[in-house]
Design an enzyme around this catalytic site. Structure first.
Site, PDB file in Angstrom:
ATOM      1  N   HIS A 162       9.683  10.790   7.080  1.00  0.00           N
ATOM      2  CA  HIS A 162      10.682   9.783   7.469  1.00  0.00           C
ATOM      3  C   HIS A 162      11.740  10.382   8.398  1.00  0.00           C
ATOM      4  CE1 HIS A 162       9.009   8.223   3.654  1.00  0.00           C
ATOM      5  NE2 HIS A 162       9.090   7.067   4.303  1.00  0.00           N
ATOM      6  N   ASN A 206       1.363   3.542   6.148  1.00  0.00           N
ATOM      7  CA  ASN A 206       0.967   3.828   4.763  1.00  0.00           C
ATOM      8  C   ASN A 206      -0.541   3.702   4.572  1.00  0.00           C
ATOM      9  OD1 ASN A 206       3.523   4.428   3.441  1.00  0.00           O
ATOM     10  ND2 ASN A 206       4.061   2.318   3.912  1.00  0.00           N
ATOM     11  N   ASP A 213      10.893  15.339   3.525  1.00  0.00           N
ATOM     12  CA  ASP A 213       9.489  15.010   3.253  1.00  0.00           C
ATOM     13  C   ASP A 213       8.599  15.170   4.484  1.00  0.00           C
ATOM     14  OD1 ASP A 213      10.152  12.815   4.823  1.00  0.00           O
ATOM     15  OD2 ASP A 213      10.093  11.374   3.179  1.00  0.00           O
ATOM     16  N   SER A 232       8.752   1.645   5.418  1.00  0.00           N
ATOM     17  CA  SER A 232       9.924   2.505   5.217  1.00  0.00           C
ATOM     18  C   SER A 232      10.465   3.083   6.522  1.00  0.00           C
ATOM     19  CB  SER A 232       9.574   3.654   4.266  1.00  0.00           C
ATOM     20  OG  SER A 232       8.473   4.412   4.761  1.00  0.00           O
ATOM     21  N   GLY A 286       6.875   1.614   1.460  1.00  0.00           N
ATOM     22  CA  GLY A 286       5.585   1.664   0.784  1.00  0.00           C
ATOM     23  C   GLY A 286       4.628   0.567   1.187  1.00  0.00           C
TER      24      GLY A 286
END
Length: 231
Positions: free
Chosen positions: A202, A118, A199, A53, A90
């Site tokens: 990102h 991740n 978040d 991502s 993801g």
């Protein structure tokens, strides 16, 4: 004498027309080849960004994603590229390995590998992403593709032992496969609130700008030799 002279003029004019015609046809015949060579020389380098991502552009407009902004920055440096955004939100390093063969097309000129974030966030045993990244680099090297490996750092919540094992993956593999390493993809952006989305993970468009600015010299060094080879 006059007749002879007149004949000579006619002959010369005839020869001139013949030479002009031959040269003209020669130029016309050469043009397609010249055009093809010009198109070949001007063909952008196809660079695949194999990532998650962070490169896919999660939460951003397509024009603000890392590959798009990197392509623009390289253009300003005189390097024309076709950036292929092969980022999947993801994705783990193992996921990247599973889709490697169809994510990196046969006509790719170079690859930027950005995977593992991740794995670290999920606390996956570092041996798993190490094995996947090892295989990715092995396959890309077998295809004789120039590769830039973008490193990742483990978050502190899993402890020092985990971080030491995870963080060592990237420099170890870069050395093993003799590929350039950009040590930390989120350098200058991680934990900077105004450069990350809500978040806290990102990057924002401004954050992507920082990443592009800092990684650009490494990408230039990867691609410039390819420009020389294509000439």
């Amino acid at each position: 004498m006059a007749a002879s002279y007149g004949y000579s003029i006619v002959a010369v004019e005839g020869w001139a027309r013949t030479i002009a015609l031959v040269l003209g046809l020669g130029m016309m015949a050469a043009l397609p080849g010249q055009s093809a060579r010009a198109e070949t020389a001007a063909k952008p380098l196809k660079v695949v960004v194999l990532g998650d991502s962070l490169t896919a552009g999660y939460g951003l407009l397509a024009a603000d994603a890392f590959p798009a902004k990197l392509q623009k920055a390289l253009k300003a440096k005189g390097i024309d590229t076709e950036m292929v955004n092969a980022g999947v939100s993801g994705d783990t390093a193992s996921g990247g390995l599973e889709r490697l063969d169809w994510s990196v097309p046969p006509d790719a000129d170079a690859v930027i590998v950005e995977l593992g974030a991740n794995d670290a966030l999920r606390g996956i045993d570092p041996k798993v992403p190490r094995k996947a990244l090892d295989e990715i680099l092995k396959r890309l090297k077998a295809r004789k593709l120039p590769v830039l490996l973008a490193g990742m750092l483990a978050p502190p919540n899993y402890g020092k032992d985990y971080a030491a094992q995870f963080d060592a993956i990237y420099p170890d593999l870069a050395k093993q496969y003799d590929v350039p390493l950009y040590p930390f993809f989120l350098d200058g952006v991680a934990a900077v609130s105004n450069l990350n989305q809500a978040d806290g993970i990102h990057p924002t468009a401004a954050g992507v700008d920082i990443i592009v600015e800092r990684i650009l010299p490494k990408v230039e060094a990867l691609l410039r030799p390819l420009l020389v080879q294509s000439r």
